[in-house]
Design a protein around this motif. Structure first.
Motif, PDB file in Angstrom:
ATOM      1  N   GLU A  50       1.283  -1.463   0.139  1.00 18.90           N
ATOM      2  CA  GLU A  50      -0.196   0.072   0.549  1.00 18.90           C
ATOM      3  C   GLU A  50       0.963   1.412   0.188  1.00 18.90           C
ATOM      4  O   GLU A  50       1.120   2.101  -0.722  1.00 18.90           O
ATOM      5  CB  GLU A  50      -1.111   0.276   0.725  1.00 18.90           C
ATOM      6  CG  GLU A  50      -1.983  -1.091   1.015  1.00 18.90           C
ATOM      7  CD  GLU A  50      -2.262  -0.639   2.252  1.00 18.90           C
ATOM      8  OE1 GLU A  50      -3.620  -1.045   1.783  1.00 18.90           O
ATOM      9  OE2 GLU A  50      -2.244  -0.193   3.044  1.00 18.90           O
ATOM     10  N   LEU A  53       2.025   1.828  -3.221  1.00  7.81           N
ATOM     11  CA  LEU A  53       0.546   2.088  -4.137  1.00  7.81           C
ATOM     12  C   LEU A  53       0.546   3.767  -4.116  1.00  7.81           C
ATOM     13  O   LEU A  53       0.423   5.031  -4.418  1.00  7.81           O
ATOM     14  CB  LEU A  53      -0.857   1.466  -3.847  1.00  7.81           C
ATOM     15  CG  LEU A  53      -0.269   0.081  -4.384  1.00  7.81           C
ATOM     16  CD1 LEU A  53      -1.864  -0.167  -3.841  1.00  7.81           C
ATOM     17  CD2 LEU A  53      -0.484   0.472  -6.073  1.00  7.81           C
ATOM     18  N   ASN A  56       3.145   6.261  -5.350  1.00 10.07           N
ATOM     19  CA  ASN A  56       2.480   5.988  -7.410  1.00 10.07           C
ATOM     20  C   ASN A  56       1.266   6.770  -7.654  1.00 10.07           C
ATOM     21  O   ASN A  56       0.770   7.609  -8.504  1.00 10.07           O
ATOM     22  CB  ASN A  56       2.743   4.862  -7.397  1.00 10.07           C
ATOM     23  CG  ASN A  56       4.326   4.354  -7.986  1.00 10.07           C
ATOM     24  OD1 ASN A  56       5.090   4.937  -8.555  1.00 10.07           O
ATOM     25  ND2 ASN A  56       4.219   3.859  -7.189  1.00 10.07           N
ATOM     26  N   GLU A  57       0.872   7.712  -6.185  1.00 12.05           N
ATOM     27  CA  GLU A  57      -0.837   7.899  -6.310  1.00 12.05           C
ATOM     28  C   GLU A  57      -1.753   7.048  -7.057  1.00 12.05           C
ATOM     29  O   GLU A  57      -2.425   7.552  -7.547  1.00 12.05           O
ATOM     30  CB  GLU A  57      -0.864   9.332  -7.162  1.00 12.05           C
ATOM     31  CG  GLU A  57       0.696  10.167  -6.150  1.00 12.05           C
ATOM     32  CD  GLU A  57       0.329  11.953  -6.636  1.00 12.05           C
ATOM     33  OE1 GLU A  57      -0.399  12.161  -7.435  1.00 12.05           O
ATOM     34  OE2 GLU A  57       0.882  12.573  -6.122  1.00 12.05           O
ATOM     35  N   GLN A  58      -1.157   6.150  -6.428  1.00 13.51           N
ATOM     36  CA  GLN A  58      -2.703   4.880  -7.335  1.00 13.51           C
ATOM     37  C   GLN A  58      -4.032   4.659  -5.845  1.00 13.51           C
ATOM     38  O   GLN A  58      -4.499   3.733  -5.590  1.00 13.51           O
ATOM     39  CB  GLN A  58      -2.096   3.814  -7.476  1.00 13.51           C
ATOM     40  CG  GLN A  58      -0.935   3.892  -9.007  1.00 13.51           C
ATOM     41  CD  GLN A  58      -0.300   2.393  -8.689  1.00 13.51           C
ATOM     42  OE1 GLN A  58       0.418   1.700  -8.897  1.00 13.51           O
ATOM     43  NE2 GLN A  58      -0.995   2.580 -10.987  1.00 13.51           N
ATOM     44  N   TYR A  59      -4.976   5.668  -5.601  1.00 11.16           N
ATOM     45  CA  TYR A  59      -5.291   5.523  -4.264  1.00 11.16           C
ATOM     46  C   TYR A  59      -6.841   4.746  -5.076  1.00 11.16           C
ATOM     47  O   TYR A  59      -7.445   4.663  -4.385  1.00 11.16           O
ATOM     48  CB  TYR A  59      -6.171   7.398  -3.922  1.00 11.16           C
ATOM     49  CG  TYR A  59      -4.388   7.807  -3.708  1.00 11.16           C
ATOM     50  CD1 TYR A  59      -3.797   7.996  -2.225  1.00 11.16           C
ATOM     51  CD2 TYR A  59      -4.001   9.143  -3.785  1.00 11.16           C
ATOM     52  CE1 TYR A  59      -3.048   8.303  -1.756  1.00 11.16           C
ATOM     53  CE2 TYR A  59      -3.186   9.925  -3.268  1.00 11.16           C
ATOM     54  CZ  TYR A  59      -2.758   9.438  -2.342  1.00 11.16           C
ATOM     55  OH  TYR A  59      -2.033   9.877  -1.555  1.00 11.16           O
ATOM     56  N   SER A  60      -7.220   4.800  -6.307  1.00 15.28           N
ATOM     57  CA  SER A  60      -7.910   4.236  -6.804  1.00 15.28           C
ATOM     58  C   SER A  60      -8.234   2.578  -6.326  1.00 15.28           C
ATOM     59  O   SER A  60      -8.845   2.459  -6.008  1.00 15.28           O
ATOM     60  CB  SER A  60      -8.441   4.376  -8.200  1.00 15.28           C
ATOM     61  OG  SER A  60      -9.087   6.315  -8.073  1.00 15.28           O
ATOM     62  N   LEU A  61      -6.987   1.852  -6.880  1.00 11.94           N
ATOM     63  CA  LEU A  61      -6.343   0.627  -6.663  1.00 11.94           C
ATOM     64  C   LEU A  61      -6.827   0.504  -5.325  1.00 11.94           C
ATOM     65  O   LEU A  61      -7.314  -0.547  -4.950  1.00 11.94           O
ATOM     66  CB  LEU A  61      -5.355   0.379  -6.902  1.00 11.94           C
ATOM     67  CG  LEU A  61      -4.909  -0.926  -6.957  1.00 11.94           C
ATOM     68  CD1 LEU A  61      -5.699  -1.779  -7.746  1.00 11.94           C
ATOM     69  CD2 LEU A  61      -3.641  -1.232  -7.880  1.00 11.94           C
ATOM     70  N   LEU A  62      -5.740   1.373  -4.535  1.00 11.87           N
ATOM     71  CA  LEU A  62      -5.524   1.018  -2.936  1.00 11.87           C
ATOM     72  C   LEU A  62      -7.606   1.221  -2.325  1.00 11.87           C
ATOM     73  O   LEU A  62      -6.789   0.371  -1.565  1.00 11.87           O
ATOM     74  CB  LEU A  62      -4.762   2.362  -2.495  1.00 11.87           C
ATOM     75  CG  LEU A  62      -4.459   2.432  -1.017  1.00 11.87           C
ATOM     76  CD1 LEU A  62      -4.454   0.597  -0.237  1.00 11.87           C
ATOM     77  CD2 LEU A  62      -3.795   3.804  -0.567  1.00 11.87           C
ATOM     78  N   GLU A  64     -10.181  -0.340  -3.628  1.00 14.20           N
ATOM     79  CA  GLU A  64     -10.740  -1.356  -4.228  1.00 14.20           C
ATOM     80  C   GLU A  64      -9.870  -1.863  -3.730  1.00 14.20           C
ATOM     81  O   GLU A  64     -10.811  -2.942  -3.281  1.00 14.20           O
ATOM     82  CB  GLU A  64     -10.349  -1.330  -5.568  1.00 14.20           C
ATOM     83  CG  GLU A  64     -11.335  -0.161  -6.640  1.00 14.20           C
ATOM     84  CD  GLU A  64     -10.966  -0.247  -8.040  1.00 14.20           C
ATOM     85  OE1 GLU A  64      -9.994  -0.802  -8.108  1.00 14.20           O
ATOM     86  OE2 GLU A  64     -11.216   1.004  -8.739  1.00 14.20           O
ATOM     87  N   THR A  65      -8.969  -2.018  -3.434  1.00 16.64           N
ATOM     88  CA  THR A  65      -8.450  -3.149  -2.294  1.00 16.64           C
ATOM     89  C   THR A  65      -8.607  -3.383  -1.445  1.00 16.64           C
ATOM     90  O   THR A  65      -9.849  -4.935  -0.799  1.00 16.64           O
ATOM     91  CB  THR A  65      -6.465  -3.000  -2.979  1.00 16.64           C
ATOM     92  OG1 THR A  65      -5.977  -2.889  -3.887  1.00 16.64           O
ATOM     93  CG2 THR A  65      -5.863  -4.464  -1.750  1.00 16.64           C
ATOM     94  N   ARG A 178     -15.877   7.687  -4.241  1.00 12.70           N
ATOM     95  CA  ARG A 178     -14.839   8.745  -4.595  1.00 12.70           C
ATOM     96  C   ARG A 178     -14.627  10.306  -4.416  1.00 12.70           C
ATOM     97  O   ARG A 178     -14.283  10.685  -4.015  1.00 12.70           O
ATOM     98  CB  ARG A 178     -13.710   7.878  -5.407  1.00 12.70           C
ATOM     99  CG  ARG A 178     -12.958   6.375  -5.364  1.00 12.70           C
ATOM    100  CD  ARG A 178     -12.464   6.767  -6.052  1.00 12.70           C
ATOM    101  NE  ARG A 178     -12.229   6.404  -7.774  1.00 12.70           N
ATOM    102  CZ  ARG A 178     -13.465   5.631  -9.098  1.00 12.70           C
ATOM    103  NH1 ARG A 178     -12.819   4.278  -8.450  1.00 12.70           N
ATOM    104  NH2 ARG A 178     -13.566   5.814  -9.660  1.00 12.70           N
TER     105      ARG A 178
END
Length: 229
Positions: A50, A53, A56-62, A64-65, A178
């Motif tokens: 996490e 993530l 890399n500012e991948q908050y959507s994936l974070l 969702e997980t 979101r």
């Protein structure tokens, strides 16, 4: 069972449950128990993956997980809470603040939504109603409950506008959640910072979640009682 015993048991159980599903448990768990409501405040739950993530500012994936993991955790937590309290808690809410590495899980009964408003917290109710009116619509109901000097829980009902209801109907709740999380958190935080005297301290963290099908929402404000904005 005494409230302190309930808090101790639920704190230990939640830590073990999250560790089993997340691969890492929170560093600390604080459980607050009120009439018809339980608030579980978590600190430092982020896993190494996490953290990558987030970098890399991948908050959507974070998010969702975490939603997928919580879908597995909540049935077990609900069963444990019912066993400890001998009450049914049909409504569960949760939210995370990735910047502070904090999070909350809320369990609520129908009795909580029907409890009378607290006159001592009426100004907070008005403040939240006005903020909600600006971002959505004037809520049908707002009520605040202070579980302790650090935990304020605010219940809202009847806040969705027609376009949001249509988005929910077609199944696009992830996008809606979101967008609302970002908008409402920012608006609520600004309002609480301006009116910190109502909180009797500074807003340290603000969490918000929704039960879309029931048109209900829960806000949790973690307060630093030793600091004022």
């Amino acid at each position: 069972m005494e409230i302190r015993d309930q808090q101790r048991v639920l704190s230990s159980f939640t830590a073990r449950l999250l560790r089993k599903h997340f691969g890492k448990g929170p560093e600390s768990v604080f459980v607050s128990v009120g009439e018809g409501i339980i608030c579980i405040y978590l600190r430092d739950l982020q896993t190494p993956v996490e953290k990558v993530l987030i970098e890399n500012e991948q908050y959507s994936l974070l998010y969702e997980t975490r939603d997928s993991l919580m879908a597995k955790c909540l049935p077990e937590l609900k069963e444990q809470i019912q066993e400890e309290t001998e009450q049914d808690f049909p409504y569960f809410y949760y939210d995370w603040d990735m910047k502070t590495n904090g999070g909350v899980i809320i369990a609520a009964t129908d009795e909580f939504s029907n409890r009378p408003e607290d006159p001592a917290l009426s100004e907070i109710d008005k403040l939240v109603a006005n903020v909600t009116k600006k971002t959505e619509r004037l809520p049908d109901k707002v009520k605040s409950v202070r579980l302790n000097n650090r935990t304020l829980v605010i219940y809202r009902q009847g806040i969705l506008v027609n376009i949001e209801k249509e988005i929910i109907r077609v199944g696009e709740t992830k996008v809606l959640r979101r967008a609302k999380r970002s908008l409402e958190r920012r608006a609520l935080r600004e309002a609480f910072d301006k009116e910190s005297q109502l909180l009797q301290g500074a807003a340290q963290e603000v969490f918000v979640d929704w039960a879309f099908e029931a048109d209900r929402s829960m806000i949790v404000v973690i307060i630093d009682p030793n600091k004022m904005e």
